[in-house]
Scaffold this active site. Sequence first.
Site, short mmCIF file in Angstrom:
data_model
loop_
_atom_site.label_atom_id
_atom_site.label_comp_id
_atom_site.label_asym_id
_atom_site.label_seq_id
_atom_site.Cartn_x
_atom_site.Cartn_y
_atom_site.Cartn_z
N HIS A 242 0.82 -1.21 0.00
CA HIS A 242 0.00 0.00 0.00
C HIS A 242 0.85 1.26 0.00
O HIS A 242 0.62 2.19 -0.79
CB HIS A 242 -0.94 0.00 1.22
CG HIS A 242 -1.75 1.26 1.34
ND1 HIS A 242 -1.32 2.35 2.07
CD2 HIS A 242 -2.94 1.62 0.79
CE1 HIS A 242 -2.21 3.32 1.97
NE2 HIS A 242 -3.20 2.90 1.22
N CYS B 16 -0.23 -2.23 -17.00
CA CYS B 16 -0.31 -1.13 -16.04
C CYS B 16 0.36 -1.51 -14.72
O CYS B 16 0.31 -0.76 -13.76
CB CYS B 16 -1.75 -0.71 -15.80
SG CYS B 16 -2.82 -2.03 -15.16
#
Length: 444
Positions: free
Chosen positions: A64, A395
């Site tokens: 994260h 991506c």
Amino acid sequence: MLVTGRSVGEKIATGPVRVIKSVQFLDQFQPGDILVTDKTDPDWEPIMKKAGAIVTNRGGRTCHAAIVSRELGVPAIVGTEHGTELLKDGQLVTVSCAEGDAGFVYDGKLEFDVQRTNLKELRRPKTRVMMNLGNPEEAFSLSFIPNDGVGLAREEFIITTYIKIHPLALVDYDRMESGQVKQQIAGLTAGYDDKPQFFVDKLAQGVAMIAAAFYPKDVILRLSDFKTNEYANLIGGAKYEPVEENPMIGFRGASRYYNPRYQAGFALECRAMKKVRDEMGLTNLKLMIPFCRTVDEGRRVQAEMEKHGLKRGVNGLELYVMCEIPSNVILAEQFADIFDGFSIGSNDLTQLILGVDRDSEIVAPIFDERNPAVKAMIGEVIHICRSRQRKIGICGQAPSDYPDFAQFLVEHGIDSISLNPDTVLKTTVAILEKEEALRKKARA
């Protein structure tokens, strides 16, 4: 040198250390401080925006803290293991992510050189070079970097920063018992009698800023891909989310959209996307389904979207699927029957091919997209998509970190490569070099 870990980005920052060991102490953080903590989750994002740099004990290149710091353009060093012990509050340090895969925290304020690129001399490659983007506030400034659009726009930053509320808590607001959660929601949604409309409007505004900044270039938006533990952190979210042992491979992505446990929440997302495309006229927005495990699941999600006015092909709507599960590669021919394009999510794909928890700093050295098994599957899906005349891009993190990986993708004929904004220029140069080498080889 005080601390080392995995570098995220390529920037250098200096500032005072602020060790924050719990979210309850976030009010102690000042803009420009170097955030030092064990790990981050979506609750930390408001102060991550203010940080000069971020240093964590735990996590790998796709945790994260790494993902959000890239979105924000903030240098980060993750997986230091003992950063919170070795760095002291108020200590002036220099955080360097400009020295390769390893990042270093140095004592004091050090001098450094800045390299600049003349954009007038930078040609456009045949391979489309796009950007990964999640923060609408950055969209207009980043759009001036030479690019071919946005290959991955994320909803999560918009939801955690501008909405903050679990969508089902807004749907159920009128039936909710009085208490702290209802008071928080009332405060954030002041002026909205229709609480779900707050979610629709805020999400639409954030997505529209990104789509408008890059118009008329393609902006491919990945629909929500929070894990259950991340959804639970939103206001009112704990009531709606199961506790999972491994949320990374649990109730996430496509499986949520048609499930009765989340259908009403997904409906709000669809309403927001329809508003952006149909009411605001930003038809350059394309939608992408994450973590779609089976072809049947892809059909079920599309059926759910059609209920809310988002039908593939209508008003030029293109639907993409994230290629991030081995089944997406193995059954690529069948997925190509129902989607307009694929975008390779190399982070999850590497995790699932190698069986490596991408959030673990302990096994982080094994997590490598350049592993032959990963490259073989990526090469295979590019070949299938080209044979089926389906668009195929990437991506995931790999080409941003490794220019040679971007060159590998070019060699296999990928249509587009979506990069972190701070790596667009250097990777464009690497892509141009590879394309020129391929042209020379073809002429020989």
